[in-house]
Scaffold this active site. Structure first.
Site, PDB file in Angstrom:
ATOM      1  N   LYS A  16      -6.217  32.579 -12.229  1.00  0.00           N
ATOM      2  CA  LYS A  16      -6.760  31.355 -11.628  1.00  0.00           C
ATOM      3  C   LYS A  16      -7.874  31.649 -10.634  1.00  0.00           C
ATOM      4  O   LYS A  16      -8.832  30.887 -10.543  1.00  0.00           O
ATOM      5  CB  LYS A  16      -5.658  30.488 -11.011  1.00  0.00           C
ATOM      6  N   ARG A  91       1.211  25.361  -2.776  1.00  0.00           N
ATOM      7  CA  ARG A  91       2.131  26.250  -3.472  1.00  0.00           C
ATOM      8  C   ARG A  91       3.569  25.755  -3.422  1.00  0.00           C
ATOM      9  O   ARG A  91       4.462  26.394  -3.950  1.00  0.00           O
ATOM     10  CB  ARG A  91       2.070  27.632  -2.838  1.00  0.00           C
ATOM     11  N   ARG A 125      -4.392  45.553 -11.432  1.00  0.00           N
ATOM     12  CA  ARG A 125      -5.494  44.884 -10.735  1.00  0.00           C
ATOM     13  C   ARG A 125      -5.985  45.710  -9.547  1.00  0.00           C
ATOM     14  O   ARG A 125      -5.201  46.300  -8.829  1.00  0.00           O
ATOM     15  CB  ARG A 125      -4.974  43.527 -10.246  1.00  0.00           C
ATOM     16  N   ARG A 158      -3.853  45.913  -3.884  1.00  0.00           N
ATOM     17  CA  ARG A 158      -3.214  45.107  -2.851  1.00  0.00           C
ATOM     18  C   ARG A 158      -1.766  45.547  -2.663  1.00  0.00           C
ATOM     19  O   ARG A 158      -1.103  45.880  -3.631  1.00  0.00           O
ATOM     20  CB  ARG A 158      -3.234  43.624  -3.254  1.00  0.00           C
ATOM     21  N   ARG A 169       7.282  37.786  -6.392  1.00  0.00           N
ATOM     22  CA  ARG A 169       6.303  36.693  -6.361  1.00  0.00           C
ATOM     23  C   ARG A 169       6.531  35.727  -7.516  1.00  0.00           C
ATOM     24  O   ARG A 169       6.337  34.518  -7.376  1.00  0.00           O
ATOM     25  CB  ARG A 169       4.879  37.255  -6.416  1.00  0.00           C
TER      26      ARG A 169
END
Ligand code: ADP
Ligand code: ZN
Length: 216
Positions: A16, A91, A125, A158, A169
């Site tokens: 996103k 969220r 990532r 990260r 998550r």
């Protein structure tokens, strides 16, 4: 053209943020990522950053009041007058109510992606420390390893992009964020796009949706 105010919804690793960046560039509206705002606060070691850090690193949501404060500050800036795209906010239902008190939303784009793909996407990532550009060790390699193509900044993983935290998550997403799908569906604001191809395929779906929803 009047302002367009969009929300991007989707699980972590749904792409996103990547799509929000395209939308931002193509339509000249700022992308507002609460994750980026929080990471900036952490890097600057502000009071908010210090409070947010532990929640993020354990895959939990940062308390609503902290995020709302950051968001409000951002939305009052001049460049939001012509609209914006919210990436990562709201969220949970409380945040959706908070948002309603601040402004109207025109459209919520919900990205639907096979959960099996998510772990690999996120653990591979790499993010630019300087400009938050996103790369992937397999699917979107930078030209020079460890260095951002866009600004030359260093790429890093990260702290919340490890497998264990990603799993947490995803649970957080399921419990807190999924109810928003029904919430915005009932308000007739929701459009779901399935992400089952390349970044470019998805970009076309998004562009098509926007051009049929708004008459540019
Ligand atoms: P992703 O969507 O891939 O999980 P983000 O950068 O959007 O990545 O978010 C990273 C983390 O920042 C979240 O796991 C959460 O801890 C925190 N965060 C971001 N946006 C919010 C929000 N709206 N409310 C609470 N916490 C948030
Ligand atoms: Zn960069």
């Amino acid at each position: 053209m009047s302002a367009i105010r969009l929300v991007m919804l989707g699980p972590p690793g749904s792409g996103k943020g990547t799509q929000a960046k395209f939308i931002s560039r193509d339509n000249n509206i700022p992308q507002i990522s609460t994750g980026d705002l929080l990471r900036a606060a952490i890097n600057k070691d502000t009071e908010i950053g210090r409070r947010a850090n532990e929640y993020m690193n354990t895959g939990n949501l940062v308390p609503d009041d902290i995020v709302l404060q950051l968001l409000k500050e951002r939305l009052t800036q001049e460049d939001c007058q012509a609209g914006f795209i919210l990436d990562g906010y709201p969220r949970n239902i409380i945040q959706a109510h908070d948002l309603e008190k601040i402004c109207d939303i025109d459209l919520v784009i919900n990205i639907d992606v096979d959960q099996g793909l998510i772990i690999e996407r996120i653990t591979g990532r790499r993010t630019c420390k300087k400009c938050e550009a996103i790369f992937h060790v397999k699917y979107h390699q930078p030209q020079r390893e460890g260095i951002c193509d866009k600004c030359g900044g260093p790429l890093y993983q990260r702290e919340d992009d490890t497998e264990e935290t990603v799993k947490k998550r995803l649970i957080t997403y399921k419990n807190e964020t999924i109810p928003l799908i029904e919430y915005y569906n009932q308000k007739k604001k929701l459009r779901t796009l399935v992400s089952d191809g390349t970044i470019e395929d998805m970009r076309q779906k998004v562009t098509h949706l926007l051009s049929t929803t708004f008459s540019f």
